[in-house]
Design an enzyme around this catalytic site. Structure first.
Site, PDB file in Angstrom:
ATOM      1  N   LYS A  27       0.847  -1.195   0.000  1.00  0.00           N
ATOM      2  CA  LYS A  27       0.000   0.000   0.000  1.00  0.00           C
ATOM      3  C   LYS A  27       0.882   1.245   0.000  1.00  0.00           C
ATOM      4  O   LYS A  27       0.654   2.185  -0.761  1.00  0.00           O
ATOM      5  CB  LYS A  27      -0.912   0.007   1.234  1.00  0.00           C
ATOM      6  CG  LYS A  27      -2.084  -0.949   1.114  1.00  0.00           C
ATOM      7  CD  LYS A  27      -2.812  -1.142   2.436  1.00  0.00           C
ATOM      8  CE  LYS A  27      -3.857  -2.255   2.276  1.00  0.00           C
ATOM      9  NZ  LYS A  27      -4.410  -2.743   3.537  1.00  0.00           N
ATOM     10  N   GLN A  69      -4.892  -1.734   9.633  1.00  0.00           N
ATOM     11  CA  GLN A  69      -4.784  -3.066   9.022  1.00  0.00           C
ATOM     12  C   GLN A  69      -5.377  -4.134   9.944  1.00  0.00           C
ATOM     13  O   GLN A  69      -5.080  -4.162  11.145  1.00  0.00           O
ATOM     14  CB  GLN A  69      -3.307  -3.366   8.714  1.00  0.00           C
ATOM     15  CG  GLN A  69      -3.060  -4.641   7.933  1.00  0.00           C
ATOM     16  CD  GLN A  69      -3.625  -4.612   6.512  1.00  0.00           C
ATOM     17  OE1 GLN A  69      -3.732  -3.564   5.888  1.00  0.00           O
ATOM     18  NE2 GLN A  69      -3.994  -5.761   6.000  1.00  0.00           N
ATOM     19  N   ASP A 107     -11.311   2.656   3.921  1.00  0.00           N
ATOM     20  CA  ASP A 107     -11.615   1.220   3.847  1.00  0.00           C
ATOM     21  C   ASP A 107     -13.112   0.992   3.632  1.00  0.00           C
ATOM     22  O   ASP A 107     -13.517  -0.107   3.224  1.00  0.00           O
ATOM     23  CB  ASP A 107     -11.255   0.562   5.194  1.00  0.00           C
ATOM     24  CG  ASP A 107     -10.019  -0.310   5.125  1.00  0.00           C
ATOM     25  OD1 ASP A 107      -9.701  -0.814   4.038  1.00  0.00           O
ATOM     26  OD2 ASP A 107      -9.390  -0.510   6.181  1.00  0.00           O
TER      27      ASP A 107
HETATM   28  N1  GUN Z   1      -6.889  -6.984   6.036  1.00  0.00           N
HETATM   29  C1  GUN Z   1      -7.104  -7.673   4.894  1.00  0.00           C
HETATM   30  N2  GUN Z   1      -7.698  -6.892   3.970  1.00  0.00           N
HETATM   31  C2  GUN Z   1      -7.863  -5.679   4.542  1.00  0.00           C
HETATM   32  C3  GUN Z   1      -8.405  -4.454   4.082  1.00  0.00           C
HETATM   33  O1  GUN Z   1      -8.894  -4.307   2.957  1.00  0.00           O
HETATM   34  N3  GUN Z   1      -8.365  -3.429   4.968  1.00  0.00           N
HETATM   35  C4  GUN Z   1      -7.877  -3.562   6.232  1.00  0.00           C
HETATM   36  N4  GUN Z   1      -7.910  -2.503   7.028  1.00  0.00           N
HETATM   37  N5  GUN Z   1      -7.365  -4.691   6.677  1.00  0.00           N
HETATM   38  C5  GUN Z   1      -7.360  -5.738   5.845  1.00  0.00           C
END
Ligand code: GUN
Length: 295
Positions: free
Chosen positions: A52, A96, A119
Site C-alpha cells: 500500500k 490493518q 476502507d
Molecule cells: N486486512 C485484509 N484486507 C484488509 C483491508 O482491505 N483493509 C484492512 N484494514 N485490513 C485488511
C-alpha cells in the site's frame, strides 16, 4: 473465455490517479495523504501494508505507516486515530486487520472519522452504501474494485442473477448490496450463500455472475458453474508447491482449470481482483482529498 485482467486495469487506474494527484497539487498546493496503522508483526499484513505504501508513493501521494507493538492497548490505538481524524494533512486512515486479541476491531472502526474511512468499514459508510448514497460514502476496496472491473469490461449486469458466496463485512455483504443497487454496472437479482447454506451448487448453477469470496482454495468447481457465466474470484489462498522457490503458490477460491472451460469470462489469481484492491484504496483516498478540499 475472456480473462478479466485486473493487473492491467489496476495499472491504467494508477496512471489515471497519478494524473489526478498532479492536478490536485497544481490547484491546491497540497497532496492527498494516507496513513496506515499496523499493530503487531503478522507477516501477511506486513506485505499488504508495504505494498500500500509503495503504491501510494508511485502515484505521488503521501504515505505514512505507523507501526505499533503487538501489546498496544485499544485506548492507545483509538487515541492515535483521534489525532489522525483531526490532522488536516491526513485524508485517509486505514487500520490493518486482523488486530491482536486485546483490541476490539469494531470499536476501532467506530473511532475512525467516516469522512476519512477509506476502507469503507464504518457503519455510516456501509449504511450509505446499503441505502444507495454512493456519492457520499466510501465503498470497501475489494467490492469497489470488482465493480470497476465489471464496468471496464462492459459486463452486462442489469437484471442478471448475481450469486455471492461469502458474507464477510469486508467483501460479501458490501458486494451483494452493491450489486443490488439501481446503478449502471449493478441492478442485479442477488443471492448470498454462506457456510450454513444448504446445497450451495443449487444456487451457484443459476448465477449469471458468480462472485466467490469464501477463503477456501478451489471451492468453486466446474459443475457448480452455469455455462457462459462470469466468474469473479476473490480468494487468495496459499497452497504448498514444492516446485516453487518459496514452497507455496497463490490460488483462488475457484478451480481455474476446470471453470475456465465453462465460464465466458473470469478473473485469474493472481492478477485479477487482488491488484484492484489497492488501486481502489488510493481512489478512495483521492476522493477524500477532493471532498475535504471542495474540489
Ligand atoms: N486486512 C485484509 N484486507 C484488509 C483491508 O482491505 N483493509 C484492512 N484494514 N485490513 C485488511
Amino acid at each position: 473465455m475472456l480473462i478479466i485482467d485486473g493487473k492491467k486495469v489496476s495499472l491504467d487506474l494508477k496512471n489515471e490517479l497519478k494524473t489526478s494527484v498532479e492536478s490536485c497539487h497544481a490547484s491546491t498546493g497540497k497532496v492527498p495523504g494516507l496513513t496506515v496503522i499496523i499493530v503487531g508483526h503478522d507477516p501477511a499484513s506486513q506485505v499488504y501494508v508495504r505494498n500500500k505504501a509503495k503504491t501510494c508513493k508511485e502515484i505521488g501521494m503521501i504515505s505514512t505507516v505507523i507501526e505499533m507493538a503487538a501489546d498496544t492497548t485499544e485506548k492507545h490505538l483509538i487515541d492515535t486515530i483521534h489525532e489522525l481524524n483531526n490532522d488536516p494533512t491526513v485524508h485517509g486512515i486505514l487500520v490493518q486487520q486482523p488486530l491482536p486479541k486485546q483490541i476490539d476491531e469494531f470499536a476501532v472502526t467506530l473511532a475512525i472519522d467516516p469522512s476519512k474511512d477509506v476502507d469503507g468499514f464504518h457503519p455510516e459508510n456501509l449504511g450509505r452504501l446499503v441505502m444507495g448514497h454512493l456519492d457520499k460514502c466510501f465503498v470497501s476496496c475489494t467490492p469497489y474494485g470488482i465493480l470497476e472491473l465489471l464496468g471496464r469490461y462492459n459486463i452486462e449486469t442489469r437484471g442478471k442473477h448475481c450469486v455471492v458466496v461469502g458474507r464477510s463485512n469486508i467483501v460479501g455483504k458490501p458486494m451483494a448490496n452493491l450489486m443490488l443497487q439501481k446503478l449502471e454496472a449493478t441492478n442485479c437479482t442477488v443471492t448470498i450463500c454462506h457456510s450454513a447454506t444448504k446445497n450451495i451448487p443449487f444456487y451457484t448453477q443459476q448465477a449469471d455472475i458468480l462472485i466467490a469470496a469464501i477463503g477456501k482454495a478451489g471451492f468453486i468447481t466446474a459443475d457448480m458453474v452455469k455455462p457462459g457465466a462470469v466468474v469473479i474470484d476473490v480468494g487468495i489462498n496459499r497452497i504448498e508447491d514444492a516446485s516453487t522457490k518459496s514452497g507455496y503458490r497463490l490460488v483462488g477460491d475457484v478451480d481455474y482449470e476446470g471453470v475456465s472451460a465453462v465460464a465466458s469470462a473470469m478473473t485469474p489469481v493472481p492478477g485479477g481482483v487482488g491488484p484492484m484492491t489497492i488501486a481502489m484504496l488510493l481512489k478512495n483516498t483521492l476522493q477524500s482529498f477532493q471532498r475535504i478540499n471542495g474540489l
